[in-house]
Design an enzyme around this catalytic site. Structure first.
Site, PDB file in Angstrom:
ATOM      1  NE  ARG A 165       5.578  -0.977  13.557  1.00  0.00           N
ATOM      2  CZ  ARG A 165       6.107  -0.118  12.773  1.00  0.00           C
ATOM      3  NH1 ARG A 165       5.531   0.486  11.967  1.00  0.00           N
ATOM      4  NH2 ARG A 165       7.172   0.628  13.432  1.00  0.00           N
TER       5      ARG A 165
ATOM      6  N   GLY B 252      -5.624  -5.729  15.281  1.00  0.00           N
ATOM      7  CA  GLY B 252      -4.490  -5.561  16.017  1.00  0.00           C
ATOM      8  C   GLY B 252      -3.380  -5.100  15.450  1.00  0.00           C
TER       9      GLY B 252
ATOM     10  CG  HIS C 128     -19.023  13.603   6.122  1.00  0.00           C
ATOM     11  ND1 HIS C 128     -17.976  12.775   5.488  1.00  0.00           N
ATOM     12  CD2 HIS C 128     -17.943  14.594   6.654  1.00  0.00           C
ATOM     13  CE1 HIS C 128     -17.022  12.784   5.598  1.00  0.00           C
ATOM     14  NE2 HIS C 128     -16.705  13.895   6.415  1.00  0.00           N
TER      15      HIS C 128
ATOM     16  CG  HIS D 194       0.314  12.989   1.800  1.00  0.00           C
ATOM     17  ND1 HIS D 194      -0.993  13.259   1.210  1.00  0.00           N
ATOM     18  CD2 HIS D 194       0.240  11.859   2.561  1.00  0.00           C
ATOM     19  CE1 HIS D 194      -1.795  12.525   2.078  1.00  0.00           C
ATOM     20  NE2 HIS D 194      -1.165  11.783   2.719  1.00  0.00           N
TER      21      HIS D 194
ATOM     22  CB  SER E 220      -0.894   0.322   1.175  1.00  0.00           C
ATOM     23  OG  SER E 220      -1.803   1.208   1.091  1.00  0.00           O
TER      24      SER E 220
ATOM     25  CG  HIS F  79      -4.877   4.809  -2.064  1.00  0.00           C
ATOM     26  ND1 HIS F  79      -5.558   4.288  -2.576  1.00  0.00           N
ATOM     27  CD2 HIS F  79      -4.404   4.014  -0.774  1.00  0.00           C
ATOM     28  CE1 HIS F  79      -5.791   3.150  -1.883  1.00  0.00           C
ATOM     29  NE2 HIS F  79      -5.158   3.096  -0.925  1.00  0.00           N
TER      30      HIS F  79
END
Length: 309
Positions: free
Chosen positions: A262, A260, A177, A98, A94, A108
């Site tokens: 990182r 869980g 939203h 920026h 992934s 991305h």
């Protein structure tokens, strides 16, 4: 039993991460990636690579992870109840970039593979991924190039593939939203296993291999464009929308947190700086207003003119 070779997928992902980092360093020209190796207590680990403070790339993260466990979080099983009680592995690359110059878009991409197994039963597996572009100042030439390259990645797999995954990307990278798209879209696919392992893996590789040809020409075209305080302020304001999507709606972020994962690696997609301003609206007929009216709406960019702006 279904023939699935997860080691081959892992080897490809390792190589992809190396190639991405090398080419992004070249595009920046100065900054270099630092590497952070990590282990996950329940199983697996990864290598997170971060580039900071470059003249072209203010921050870029390219992460590889291969994690595993005995029980899946609710973010996975609520959509796929057949996964309950299976051992699982998830691996992927992934990246989030920026740039420093507001005229260079944020981008991305990710490609991933998931497999869940249970003794005596066929494994449940699928591929997912895609790439999308988030401009702060829109240019038709960039949008057309981006989507033409996305279509090239899909073309060998059928005429219906690009339209379907382009539409899925528009639907997924949407901020309800705010009633706006996160950017100009690209490709998004998930749960891909219908073509069989080899063809699905080939498609994932095509998506991963087409990211650099889609993105780097835009970086080269825009990274030396002059800008001032107005453009920088708007860039930071728009980065706030990026944060809102990742924290409120992104399934990958939810899966990572609930399983869980990182935290530093999960949240490496966050921009180094962002800002919010209450009730801000762009000036009428400005480049900032045009971003929303022309670019933050679903559009068939393959039908648009590629002429430069």
């Amino acid at each position: 039993m279904t023939s699935v070779n997860s080691e081959t997928v892992r080897d490809y992902l390792h190589d992809l991460q190396d190639r991405l980092c090398a080419e992004l360093e070249r595009a920046d020209g100065t900054a270099r990636f630092g590497e952070d190796l990590w282990d996950r207590p329940e199983g697996g680990g990864g290598r997170s690579r971060i580039l900071r403070g470059g003249p072209a790339l203010e921050q870029a993260g390219v992460g590889f992870s291969h994690v595993m466990g005995k029980a899946l979080p609710s973010a996975a099983t609520e959509r796929r109840p057949e996964l309950v009680g299976r051992n699982w592995q998830a691996m992927g690359v992934s990246l989030v970039i920026h740039p420093r110059n507001p005229y260079v878009p944020t981008s991305h991409a990710n490609v991933r593979f998931f497999i869940a197994e249970k003794p005596g039963e066929d494994p449940v597996w699928w591929f997912g991924g895609g790439f999308d572009l988030t401009p702060h100042y829109g240019f038709d030439a960039d949008a057309v190039h981006w989507h033409r390259t996305a279509e090239e990645a899909c073309r060998p797999f059928g005429a219906d593939v690009y339209p379907r995954y382009k539409r899925w990307c528009d639907e997924y990278f949407y901020l309800p939203h705010r009633d706006e798209q996160r950017g100009i879209g690209g490709l998004f696919f998930d749960d891909l296993n219908a073509w069989g392992f080899e063809r699905c893996f080939s498609f994932m590789r095509s998506v991963g291999d087409h990211f650099l040809p889609a993105y780097l020409p835009i970086v080269e075209r825009r990274k030396h464009t002059p800008y001032g305080e107005r453009e920088r302020d708007f860039q930071l304001y728009r980065r706030g929308r990026y944060v809102e999507f990742n924290l409120l709606f992104d399934r990958g972020t939810k899966f990572g947190i609930q399983s869980g994962g990182r935290t530093e690696s999960i949240l490496m997609s966050m921009p180094p700086l962002a800002r919010w301003e209450y009730g801000w609206t762009p000036e009428r007929d400005s480049a900032e207003e045009r971003l929303r009216s022309r670019y933050l709406v679903p559009r068939d960019w393959l039908r648009e003119s590629p002429a430069d702006d």
